[in-house]
Scaffold this motif. Structure first.
Motif, PDB file in Angstrom:
ATOM      1  N   ASP A   1       1.183  -1.545   0.357  1.00 60.24           N
ATOM      2  CA  ASP A   1       0.081  -0.103   0.105  1.00 60.24           C
ATOM      3  C   ASP A   1       1.125   1.179   0.036  1.00 60.24           C
ATOM      4  O   ASP A   1       1.829   1.889   0.959  1.00 60.24           O
ATOM      5  CB  ASP A   1      -1.081   0.277   1.960  1.00 60.24           C
TER       6      ASP A   1
ATOM      7  N   LYS B   1       0.292   4.060   0.452  1.00 62.00           N
ATOM      8  CA  LYS B   1      -0.270   5.319   1.626  1.00 62.00           C
ATOM      9  C   LYS B   1       0.391   4.408   3.145  1.00 62.00           C
ATOM     10  O   LYS B   1       0.999   5.581   3.480  1.00 62.00           O
ATOM     11  CB  LYS B   1      -1.479   5.515   1.894  1.00 62.00           C
ATOM     12  N   SER B   2       0.757   3.563   2.834  1.00 60.97           N
ATOM     13  CA  SER B   2       0.940   3.572   4.335  1.00 60.97           C
ATOM     14  C   SER B   2       3.397   3.632   4.235  1.00 60.97           C
ATOM     15  O   SER B   2       3.510   3.104   5.667  1.00 60.97           O
ATOM     16  CB  SER B   2       1.068   1.894   4.423  1.00 60.97           C
TER      17      SER B   2
ATOM     18  N   GLN C   1       5.127   5.612   4.594  1.00 60.34           N
ATOM     19  CA  GLN C   1       5.805   7.240   5.131  1.00 60.34           C
ATOM     20  C   GLN C   1       6.812   7.682   4.910  1.00 60.34           C
ATOM     21  O   GLN C   1       8.299   7.893   5.678  1.00 60.34           O
ATOM     22  CB  GLN C   1       5.417   7.231   7.003  1.00 60.34           C
TER      23      GLN C   1
END
Length: 422
Positions: A318, A320-321, A323
């Protein structure tokens, strides 16, 4: 300390050994003379620190002038000649060279090719997939045989949205390969195939699995690709996944002769890959690193997660995971880099060096090299010089704030630090 670093040659007198600073000052390998300037950077306590800045073409601008194993696409990566310039001069075979923002692994691979022990860290898990297989490359016949053993009809998913990029039969093969590579235990040949497939997912030539799109280091959105297809009146052609993987493997392995394989095998098992933030790397022992060569995320220049969404899909990640550190404001960027410099100071051996490349951002209006000097000083490192690699070599009046083009990262600006001996 810098002037005591011994180098192997003098361009004008091969029998004489030069210090790093002397060599940079005398450098004229590409028929240009080095321009030397003095930079004074104000510090937070009201004092200032001075450092010489040297401007020249220190490594070639030619494409594909490095080892073939480097030809893996990744957004915002520097040329292999940059780390080689420092690795050859500021480290010795058997010593550890570290990159806390390893990206596609340029510093690590170049270090390994030069007989140094590579160590790298990146918060993006894609980095590990991109570098590890290239330190132990399989043979072309092994790759061919393995590709023939994979059932490319066996897939669990077939995302219809991706048909905007791929012919239906091509997408079936990609999905089947994705399933095959999701197995818990993969050997070196499997990992190599995964690396190459990741690099062939989308691009702007028939050598990629996709229809024409942007270069492979920047995946466009489905919406944007739909517009590209409409504007070009194109539909995804049939691409044969095994054939393209084999073709790209052949290109990557072109320079992998016996000496390359011997150099890589001598250090590959001692290589260290970390997936996490560079500000905390307890797996790296105090004083174990001889040289750091790196380039950090710049100020909001690159959308790493967005650029790699298609690669993340293939790996089952993912985006978006993940960072990533891409601060938009200079003070936030400086705080993050200072924390990382503190960690670099810890892992460096006394007398060790950090070559920190910051490029040129926002058309040169922000000189990150000055901010980097403050970060290094706050962490206890000594700034020795700034090296500006300028391929177009503008007039001396433009050397500080080199102005080659109007946008983007136009020059390599490298701040060299040293950890004090005591």
């Amino acid at each position: 300390m810098l002037d005591h670093i011994q180098l192997p040659f003098d361009f004008s007198n091969p029998g004489k050994r030069l210090s790093f600073r002397e060599e940079v000052r005398a450098f004229h390998q590409f028929s240009r003379r080095t321009v030397e300037l003095e930079v004074e950077v104000p510090l937070a306590d009201g004092s200032s620190v001075k450092a010489p800045a040297f401007v020249n073409e220190f490594w070639t601008a030619k494409q594909r002038a490095a080892h073939s194993l480097h030809e893996i696409s990744y957004r915002a990566c520097f040329k292999p000649q940059l780390p080689r310039f420092f690795i050859e001069r500021l480290s010795a075979p058997g010593q550890t060279v570290y990159d806390p923002f390893m990206g596609r692994g340029t510093t690590l691979l170049e270090s390994a090719l030069l007989g140094r022990i590579p160590a790298g860290c990146d918060v993006n898990p894609l980095s590990l997939v991109l570098i590890a297989p290239r330190l132990q490359p399989p043979g072309l016949e092994e790759i061919r045989e393995r590709l023939g053993q994979i059932d490319l009809r066996d897939h669990d998913e077939l995302p219809e949205d991706l048909l905007i990029f791929y012919h239906p039969e091509t997408l079936r093969e990609i999905a089947a390969l994705k399933k095959y590579l999701s197995r818990p235990k993969l050997d070196g040949v499997d990992r190599w195939i995964g690396l190459v497939a990741l690099n062939r997912l989308a691009g702007h030539s028939p050598g990629f699995f996709s229809v024409y799109t942007l270069p492979p280091n920047q995946a466009v959105s489905i919406k944007s690709q739909r517009k590209i297809n409409a504007d070009r009146a194109q539909t995804p052609p049939r691409r044969h996944v095994p054939e393209l993987i084999l073709k790209k493997s052949r290109a990557l392995l072109a320079d992998c002769d016996a000496s390359t394989r011997a150099a890589l095998s001598s250090v590959a098992k001692r290589a260290l890959f970390l997936n996490g933030p560079a500000r905390a790397t307890p797996a790296i022992a105090d004083g174990s690193v001889s040289l750091v060569v790196t380039s950090p995320p710049f100020l909001d220049v690159v959308d790493y997660a967005g650029d790699n969404w298609l690669r993340c899909w293939f790996l089952g990640l993912d985006p978006k995971s993940i960072q990533l550190t891409v601060p938009k404001k200079l003070d936030s960027w400086q705080a993050e880099m200072t924390a990382i410099f503190v960690e670099l100071q810890r892992v460096l051996q006394p007398g060790g060096h950090v070559a920190f490349e910051v490029g040129e951002v926002r058309s040169g209006t922000i000189k990150l090299e000055e901010t980097v000097i403050r970060c290094g000083v706050d962490a206890g490192l000594k700034p020795l010089l700034i090296l500006i690699n300028d391929q177009k070599f503008t007039k001396t009046s433009n050397c500080w704030g080199v102005n080659n083009n109007s946008k983007g990262t136009n020059t390599n600006r490298v701040v060299l630090f040293q950890k004090p001996l005591s």
